[in-house]
Design an enzyme around this catalytic site. Structure first.
Site, PDB file in Angstrom:
ATOM      1  N   GLU A 137       6.090   3.312  -1.928  1.00 12.20           N
ATOM      2  CA  GLU A 137       4.923   2.869  -1.683  1.00 12.20           C
ATOM      3  C   GLU A 137       4.629   1.463  -2.069  1.00 12.20           C
ATOM      4  O   GLU A 137       3.733   1.050  -1.621  1.00 12.20           O
ATOM      5  CB  GLU A 137       3.960   3.988  -2.246  1.00 12.20           C
ATOM      6  CG  GLU A 137       4.247   5.457  -1.807  1.00 12.20           C
ATOM      7  CD  GLU A 137       3.588   5.352  -0.366  1.00 12.20           C
ATOM      8  OE1 GLU A 137       2.923   4.614   0.119  1.00 12.20           O
ATOM      9  OE2 GLU A 137       3.848   6.754   0.021  1.00 12.20           O
ATOM     10  N   ARG A 178       3.350  -1.087   0.700  1.00 14.21           N
ATOM     11  CA  ARG A 178       1.858  -1.490   0.656  1.00 14.21           C
ATOM     12  C   ARG A 178       1.655  -2.870  -0.118  1.00 14.21           C
ATOM     13  O   ARG A 178       0.961  -3.737   0.326  1.00 14.21           O
ATOM     14  CB  ARG A 178       1.109  -0.624  -0.109  1.00 14.21           C
ATOM     15  CG  ARG A 178       0.948   0.855   0.577  1.00 14.21           C
ATOM     16  CD  ARG A 178      -0.006   1.842   0.000  1.00 14.21           C
ATOM     17  NE  ARG A 178       0.424   3.381   0.387  1.00 14.21           N
ATOM     18  CZ  ARG A 178      -0.408   4.219   0.725  1.00 14.21           C
ATOM     19  NH1 ARG A 178      -1.786   4.182   0.581  1.00 14.21           N
ATOM     20  NH2 ARG A 178       0.085   5.590   0.732  1.00 14.21           N
ATOM     21  N   ASP A 184      10.977   9.031   8.516  1.00 12.78           N
ATOM     22  CA  ASP A 184      10.474   8.018   9.790  1.00 12.78           C
ATOM     23  C   ASP A 184      10.952   6.990   9.502  1.00 12.78           C
ATOM     24  O   ASP A 184      11.336   6.272  10.509  1.00 12.78           O
ATOM     25  CB  ASP A 184       8.732   8.693   9.568  1.00 12.78           C
ATOM     26  CG  ASP A 184       8.127   8.560   8.175  1.00 12.78           C
ATOM     27  OD1 ASP A 184       8.960   8.302   7.438  1.00 12.78           O
ATOM     28  OD2 ASP A 184       7.000   8.679   8.371  1.00 12.78           O
ATOM     29  N   GLU A 234      -0.898   6.734  12.887  1.00 15.78           N
ATOM     30  CA  GLU A 234       0.605   6.684  13.768  1.00 15.78           C
ATOM     31  C   GLU A 234       0.140   6.982  15.449  1.00 15.78           C
ATOM     32  O   GLU A 234       0.880   6.332  16.207  1.00 15.78           O
ATOM     33  CB  GLU A 234       1.429   7.635  13.366  1.00 15.78           C
ATOM     34  CG  GLU A 234       2.205   7.339  12.200  1.00 15.78           C
ATOM     35  CD  GLU A 234       1.490   7.745  10.870  1.00 15.78           C
ATOM     36  OE1 GLU A 234       0.357   8.012  10.969  1.00 15.78           O
ATOM     37  OE2 GLU A 234       1.985   7.171   9.645  1.00 15.78           O
TER      38      GLU A 234
HETATM   39  C1  DMJ Z   1       1.630   4.590   5.643  1.00 14.36           C
HETATM   40  O1  DMJ Z   1       1.751   4.546   4.431  1.00 14.36           O
HETATM   41  C2  DMJ Z   1       3.114   4.346   6.347  1.00 14.36           C
HETATM   42  O2  DMJ Z   1       2.885   4.049   7.659  1.00 14.36           O
HETATM   43  C3  DMJ Z   1       4.310   5.112   6.147  1.00 14.36           C
HETATM   44  O3  DMJ Z   1       5.319   4.692   6.870  1.00 14.36           O
HETATM   45  C4  DMJ Z   1       3.967   6.372   6.531  1.00 14.36           C
HETATM   46  N1  DMJ Z   1       2.548   6.909   6.191  1.00 14.36           N
HETATM   47  C5  DMJ Z   1       1.428   6.230   5.849  1.00 14.36           C
HETATM   48  C6  DMJ Z   1       0.538   6.037   6.931  1.00 14.36           C
HETATM   49  O4  DMJ Z   1       0.255   7.485   7.713  1.00 14.36           O
END
Ligand code: DMJ
Length: 460
Positions: free
Chosen positions: A121, A125, A248, A364
């Site tokens: 994270e 971010r 993902d 998404e």
């Molecule tokens: C985000 O922090 C990023 O896109 C991550 O890869 C997946 N989840 C969240 C948004 O849904």
């Protein structure tokens, strides 16, 4: 028909329409005025969210939009919201907001703290945000922070396999939690690649690439990966294969490392996985096409669950040029959005039963509309985006900002506005309707938190 001029006219119009229709394109086009009106709405939503943050949660990681307070992930704040939001403000031309966000970050952010953080994270971010902020603004203060942070994060990769631990203490370098997953192991290629580009230190990209390929080489004979792996032993602990949470962005970064840095190994790995995903996970049911969950070794279905995170894959497919398949999957994504009022976090696509009813303001589904529209110019994706944006603005707006939804059936809200709402959801929503030169996809690649990284053809 000769005797019926009205019928003749109708037939003529129909023939004309057929002759000039483009396959896959909806007939009604959004005018420039309609698109500009959408952009205006989204800009005003951004201002509203930011005003709420500034008023009720200044200096915190995030706003709690119902209790009107602030929330920190850890004992101290890392200014997640202003840093995640800066490049959105910049791209949307919200100059005052961008200036305020930047001041908060530059004056308040420090990584020299005795604090354990979640590597994944913090990377997507904060390091991602610092890098894109630097590239957009040219302000070196962002890069100074990025260099400091990246050096501290690097210590998490000190494991017997080279795959990182999930947590690392920013001061001491102490690591914790060897039970990780492909996303938390393989989502560093873009940020660490950029660090190598700007510092000249090849350790960054090499380390990120080794970690991702330690996952890749442990794929099954079906070319699939599982959900949980032990970074100490390299053994899979949960062999369920899927494209959503915990996997993902591992797939996403293999493909995007090829786009951003021209890394051919990553391209090959992505192609191998993508072929396997389509072969073993892609499933058609009456409401559309979805990716199911299977055991990575046997290929047998384990759970027919699909959710808001899975919706990113059609965007990646569109970006990769497979717009036909991406379009089919996007129809399923849109079904998921409309069938339950607003998309649930997760549902069973065989029974249409919701298994997790929250909506966390995730991006998404809109992100995939954005890529599909850019690649096809099909108005259908603008319509889908318009519907999603209108639902969010109507259902999630509070006096202090925007709130996640606890239950999509009742619209009950929950006291959270994740920083990715400003970083991603509103950014993709805006870019879907904005003139293309606002952001040229031939020149940038988004990290998984929608921070745009410039393609410089740097040889890694
Ligand atoms: C985000 O922090 C990023 O896109 C991550 O890869 C997946 N989840 C969240 C948004 O849904």
């Amino acid at each position: 028909m000769k005797d019926n001029p009205r019928l003749a006219l109708v037939a003529l119009v129909a023939l004309f329409a057929l002759a000039f229709s483009i396959p896959g394109q909806s007939q009604k086009r959004f005018s420039d005025r309609q698109k500009a009106a959408q952009c205006k709405k989204i800009k005003s939503a951004c201002r509203h969210a930011w005003r709420g943050y500034k008023k009720y949660a200044p200096g915190f990681d995030a706003l709690k939009p119902i209790s009107k307070t602030g929330h920190n992930w850890y004992g101290i704040s890392f200014l997640m919201t202003p840093l995640d939001a800066y490049d959105t403000f910049y791209l949307l031309g919200l100059n005052e907001e961008a200036k305020e966000a930047k001041e908060m970050v530059i004056s308040g952010l420090t990584f020299d703290v005795d604090q354990e953080v979640q590597l994944f994270e913090i990377n997507i971010r904060l390091l991602g945000g610092l890098l894109s902020s630097f590239e957009l603004s040219g302000d070196k203060q962002f890069m100074v922070l990025a260099e400091d942070l990246a050096a501290r994060l690097l210590r998490a990769f000190n494991s017997p396999t080279g795959m990182p631990y999930r947590f690392v203490n920013l001061k001491t370098g102490k690591t914790r939690d060897s039970l990780s997953n492909p996303a938390e192991i393989g989502t560093y290629l873009l940020e660490f690649g950029k660090m190598t580009e700007y510092t000249g230190d090849s350790t960054y990209y090499k380390t990120a690439k080794k970690a991702a390929f330690e996952v890749f080489r442990r794929r099954s004979d079906n070319d699939l990966v599982g959900t949980t792996i032990d970074v100490n032993t390299g053994e899979w602990q949960n062999t369920e294969s899927q494209i959503g949470a915990r996997i993902d962005s591992y797939y996403e970064y293999l493909f995007k490392a090829w786009l951003l840095f021209g890394d051919k190994d990553c391209k090959l790995a992505w192609e191998i996985h993508n072929r396997a995903i389509k072969k073993h996970l892609l499933t058609e049911v009456p409401s559309g096409w979805y990716f199911t969950r299977v055991d990575m070794k046997s290929g047998k279905e384990t759970n027919s669950l699909y959710g808001s995170l899975d919706a990113f894959y059609s965007g990646i497919l569109a970006l990769a040029g497979d717009t036909a398949m991406a379009g089919k999957i996007q129809k399923g994504n849109f079904f998921m959005w409309t069938a339950f009022n607003i998309e649930p976090e997760e549902f069973n696509f065989r029974t249409n039963r919701v298994t997790n009813p929250s909506y966390l303001l995730r991006p998404e589904n809109i992100e995939s509309c954005f890529y599909l529209y850019r690649r096809t110019k099909d108005q259908e994706y603008l319509k889908m985006g318009q519907r999603m944006i209108s639902d969010i603005l109507k259902r999630c707006r509070t006096k202090a900002g925007f709130a996640a939804i606890k239950n999509v059936n009742t619209y009950e809200l929950s006291d959270s506005m994740e920083s990715f709402f400003l970083a991603e959801t509103l950014k993709y929503a805006y870019l879907l309707f904005a003139p293309e030169n606002t952001l040229d996809l031939r020149k940038v690649v988004f990290n998984t938190e929608a921070h745009p990284f410039r393609i410089t053809n740097y040889e890694l």
